[in-house]
Design a protein around this motif. Structure first.
Motif, mmCIF file in Angstrom:
data_model
loop_
_atom_site.group_PDB
_atom_site.id
_atom_site.type_symbol
_atom_site.label_atom_id
_atom_site.label_comp_id
_atom_site.label_asym_id
_atom_site.label_seq_id
_atom_site.Cartn_x
_atom_site.Cartn_y
_atom_site.Cartn_z
ATOM 1 N N VAL A 1 -2.718 -1.513 5.782
ATOM 2 C CA VAL A 1 -1.374 -1.322 5.251
ATOM 3 C C VAL A 1 -0.619 -2.594 5.580
ATOM 4 C CG1 VAL A 1 0.753 -0.001 5.350
ATOM 5 C CG2 VAL A 1 -1.441 1.186 5.526
ATOM 6 N N GLY A 2 -0.345 -3.388 4.557
ATOM 7 C CA GLY A 2 0.191 -4.706 4.804
ATOM 8 C C GLY A 2 -0.844 -5.539 5.545
ATOM 9 N N ALA A 3 -0.458 -6.102 6.682
ATOM 10 C CA ALA A 3 -1.384 -6.910 7.480
ATOM 11 C C ALA A 3 -2.082 -6.108 8.567
ATOM 12 C CB ALA A 3 -0.632 -8.079 8.114
ATOM 13 N N GLN A 4 -1.722 -4.834 8.691
ATOM 14 C CA GLN A 4 -2.255 -4.012 9.780
ATOM 15 C C GLN A 4 -3.505 -3.244 9.337
ATOM 16 O OE1 GLN A 4 0.507 -1.161 11.354
ATOM 17 N NE2 GLN A 4 -0.915 -0.398 12.908
ATOM 18 N N GLU A 5 -4.599 -3.417 10.076
ATOM 19 C CA GLU A 5 -5.818 -2.661 9.803
ATOM 20 C C GLU A 5 -5.685 -1.264 10.395
ATOM 21 O OE1 GLU A 5 -10.544 -3.046 10.935
ATOM 22 O OE2 GLU A 5 -9.442 -4.864 10.329
ATOM 23 N N VAL A 6 -6.142 -0.268 9.641
ATOM 24 C CA VAL A 6 -6.027 1.137 10.050
ATOM 25 C C VAL A 6 -7.417 1.745 10.140
ATOM 26 C CG1 VAL A 6 -5.021 3.388 9.513
ATOM 27 C CG2 VAL A 6 -3.801 1.293 8.872
ATOM 28 N N ASP A 7 -7.681 2.431 11.232
ATOM 29 C CA ASP A 7 -8.982 3.064 11.442
ATOM 30 C C ASP A 7 -9.000 4.429 10.759
ATOM 31 O OD1 ASP A 7 -11.548 3.516 12.403
ATOM 32 O OD2 ASP A 7 -10.815 4.465 14.235
ATOM 33 N N LEU A 8 -9.890 4.592 9.776
ATOM 34 C CA LEU A 8 -10.033 5.857 9.064
ATOM 35 C C LEU A 8 -11.424 6.421 9.290
ATOM 36 C CD1 LEU A 8 -8.448 5.066 5.559
ATOM 37 C CD2 LEU A 8 -7.337 6.113 7.535
ATOM 38 N N SER A 9 -11.516 7.732 9.393
ATOM 39 C CA SER A 9 -12.823 8.381 9.451
ATOM 40 C C SER A 9 -13.489 8.275 8.078
ATOM 41 C CB SER A 9 -12.675 9.859 9.838
ATOM 42 O OG SER A 9 -12.075 10.589 8.782
ATOM 43 N N THR A 10 -14.769 8.608 8.025
ATOM 44 C CA THR A 10 -15.498 8.548 6.756
ATOM 45 C C THR A 10 -14.831 9.423 5.698
ATOM 46 O OG1 THR A 10 -17.585 8.150 7.906
ATOM 47 C CG2 THR A 10 -17.727 8.977 5.653
ATOM 48 N N ARG A 11 -14.451 10.625 6.081
ATOM 49 C CA ARG A 11 -13.823 11.540 5.131
ATOM 50 C C ARG A 11 -12.444 11.052 4.721
ATOM 51 N NH1 ARG A 11 -16.686 15.078 2.470
ATOM 52 N NH2 ARG A 11 -17.750 15.514 4.434
ATOM 53 N N GLU A 12 -11.677 10.549 5.672
ATOM 54 C CA GLU A 12 -10.351 10.034 5.347
ATOM 55 C C GLU A 12 -10.444 8.846 4.397
ATOM 56 O OE1 GLU A 12 -8.337 11.202 9.674
ATOM 57 O OE2 GLU A 12 -9.052 9.171 9.264
ATOM 58 N N PHE A 13 -11.395 7.961 4.638
ATOM 59 C CA PHE A 13 -11.555 6.799 3.763
ATOM 60 C C PHE A 13 -11.925 7.255 2.352
ATOM 61 C CE2 PHE A 13 -13.303 3.118 1.770
ATOM 62 C CZ PHE A 13 -12.622 2.044 2.323
ATOM 63 N N ALA A 14 -12.835 8.229 2.246
ATOM 64 C CA ALA A 14 -13.256 8.713 0.931
ATOM 65 C C ALA A 14 -12.082 9.326 0.172
ATOM 66 C CB ALA A 14 -14.372 9.738 1.086
#
Length: 221
Positions: free
Chosen positions: A145-158
């Motif tokens: 989000v912008g310049a910030q990397e966000v950690d998503l689970s596999t399901r959240e990313f999908a």
């Protein structure tokens, strides 16, 4: 030809699955315990893992958790004799791509596999997806989000990927279930609402707009 790893300690069931997969043109390998399954699954030699929950040495949930902690993107279909909603939700929350209860027909298993092995769109393999300040890279599975990397689970990313491929489009809960969970879900489950809540907390509440009585849409913010 797809290379599929079967992690199942009951020989009768593993042979049933292996025969069905080979007859459908897949290359299948079988392992009977969790430690070996983890070793094989991290080798990079397989396209999909069929993972039994009740494995010896390491159970299926532990194997799955270690795979996801290591950012291994291998699609995982969990199979189990456990049929409770709690077990299903636990498997999906742990990062499984699908969850299949025993007993099942080989045709159903093959259908789930086909969904998980769909070829990526040619123009998406090395192309990031953008909507406003939200950026997803399907190849590296990195979200920003912008310049910030966000950690998503596999399901959240999908789920986020499904939204970003249809920016501004209203997606029903049924569409999201079919796209992300890979099967038609019946019953009064709020799993989509729960995961949208997760995405709102991680990626921004204003991005995921509720369309009352219909579903959700992704807004460019």
């Amino acid at each position: 030809m797809s290379r599929i790893l079967i992690a199942e300690d009951e020989e009768r069931i593993s042979k049933f699955m292996e025969k069905g997969l080979r007859s459908a043109g897949h290359a299948a390998s079988v392992v009977g315990d969790g430690i070996t399954a983890l070793d094989y699954a991290t080798s990079g030699e397989f396209d999909l893992l069929i993972l039994d929950v009740g494995l010896p040495r390491l159970d299926g949930f532990t194997v799955l958790g270690l795979l996801r902690e290591s950012k291994v993107p291998l699609p995982v279909i969990m199979v189990t004799a456990r049929t409770s909603v709690q077990d299903t939700v636990a498997g999906l929350n742990a990062g499984a791509d699908d969850y299949l209860a025993k007993p099942f027909h080989v045709e159903e298993l093959l259908a789930r596999i086909r969904i998980r092995l769909r070829d990526p769109r040619p123009d998406d393999a090395d192309h990031v997806l953008k909507c406003g300040e939200l950026v997803l890279d399907p190849h590296s599975r990195i979200a920003r989000v912008g310049a910030q990397e966000v950690d998503l689970s596999t399901r959240e990313f999908a789920l986020a990927e499904t939204f970003i491929r249809h920016p501004g489009q209203v997606l029903s809960r049924e569409q999201l279930l079919n796209s992300v969970w890979g099967y038609d879900y019946s019953g009064a489950s709020n799993v989509v609402d729960v995961y949208v809540l997760y995405l709102r907390k991680k990626l921004g509440a204003d991005r995921f707009v509720t369309v009352r009585g219909t579903g959700y849409r992704l807004a460019a913010v």
